[in-house]
Design an enzyme around this catalytic site. Sequence first.
Site, PDB file in Angstrom:
ATOM      1  N   PHE A 246       0.849  -1.194   0.000  1.00 54.82           N
ATOM      2  CA  PHE A 246       0.000   0.000   0.000  1.00 54.82           C
ATOM      3  C   PHE A 246       0.886   1.245   0.000  1.00 54.82           C
ATOM      4  O   PHE A 246       1.406   1.647   1.036  1.00 54.82           O
ATOM      5  CB  PHE A 246      -0.929  -0.022   1.210  1.00 54.82           C
ATOM      6  CG  PHE A 246      -1.363  -1.417   1.562  1.00 54.82           C
ATOM      7  CD1 PHE A 246      -2.076  -2.184   0.650  1.00 54.82           C
ATOM      8  CD2 PHE A 246      -1.029  -1.987   2.778  1.00 54.82           C
ATOM      9  CE1 PHE A 246      -2.455  -3.479   0.941  1.00 54.82           C
ATOM     10  CE2 PHE A 246      -1.397  -3.280   3.084  1.00 54.82           C
ATOM     11  CZ  PHE A 246      -2.115  -4.035   2.171  1.00 54.82           C
ATOM     12  N   ASP A 248       2.355   4.484   0.404  1.00 53.38           N
ATOM     13  CA  ASP A 248       2.120   5.730   1.139  1.00 53.38           C
ATOM     14  C   ASP A 248       3.425   6.512   1.211  1.00 53.38           C
ATOM     15  O   ASP A 248       4.172   6.548   0.249  1.00 53.38           O
ATOM     16  CB  ASP A 248       1.541   5.434   2.527  1.00 53.38           C
ATOM     17  CG  ASP A 248       2.498   4.626   3.410  1.00 53.38           C
ATOM     18  OD1 ASP A 248       3.590   4.234   2.938  1.00 53.38           O
ATOM     19  OD2 ASP A 248       2.162   4.404   4.588  1.00 53.38           O
TER      20      ASP A 248
END
Length: 345
Positions: A246, A248
């Site tokens: 993910f 980020d």
Amino acid sequence: MPVAEIRLAADRVLDSAELINGTSEDVFVPLDGVKAAAQKIMSRMQQIGYSTAEWKKNTLTPSVADSAAIEWIFVVDSLNFSFWTDKTRASQYTVTLDGQAYRGYWTLCAAVNRAMREGIPITDAAYLASISKEQTAYVFRTDDPATQESIPMLDERVAVLNEIGRVLLEKYQGRFSNVLRQAQGSAQRLVEMVVRDFACFRDEHMYMDRVVCIYKRAQILVADLWACFEGKDQGLFTDIDKITMFADYRVPQALCHFGALMYSDRLLTYLKNGQNGELLESGHRWEVEIRGNSIWAVELIRRQITALGMHVNAILLDFYIWDYAKEFADEMKDIPIHLTRSVFY
């Protein structure tokens, strides 16, 4: 064309990451660094017995895997973006619950739990579809509005809550559990449905005249459901290993620390010299290169660990690397973090 005949969302993320890696000008994934990182990460994960059980150990996440937990996870992951600050610690956005002061991502979980204790139906679709800015500001109020900053991007959070409430009512009888049910145990299909029906999850950008897909929040939504149910019952996905990491801003920092990600001198200088914390616009080429190469680096680490005889997916690697980055933040303080105000992460 039926969904089965096209590249599904999670596949498109990995395709995009490989494309970005192959054309990057300022962010690189050194293979020697990947191998060294894989060895270090695998050894420590085995040493501490890292697993999905870590997800439930936090007092803020649901302790029971049930329908209420599904709706909680959906609301939290819908709002899981932009908690970084350039303020001093004393003036940061802070939410205290049960005597514990939280900052960063955990303020979101604490505020949602606080609202539920106060009887605010923060996971009810009808309430969300019409929630006002004033109501949202109250739900996510800081401990001391006189000295602490408010939650970032309040207007965008109101818009997200209105959107997810409206879509759930119009298409899914007001329950995200119905979305999950229609996915029929496929993580890929669930990501596809989420990015198709909920625009706020559609983390797509133009890069080298191509549309690239990152889908950070849609994939972490699947991951949180999988972790909450420990891969069983409603959290059983037959293709869970298709989900990528993910992308980020904290995990790229840790990947640089491990030597699995490198920045060009000009990008490193820019990040170190950035003013006021707000360094890159959403969709900027450097931002896309950092996020795309992070996905590719974790994928290569996953392949290396698998080749060494340990089965692990990108989800568990991401969870571990994020936890590591928080635990050893002082060791990484000299590695600059790219910061972007975005609803996508």
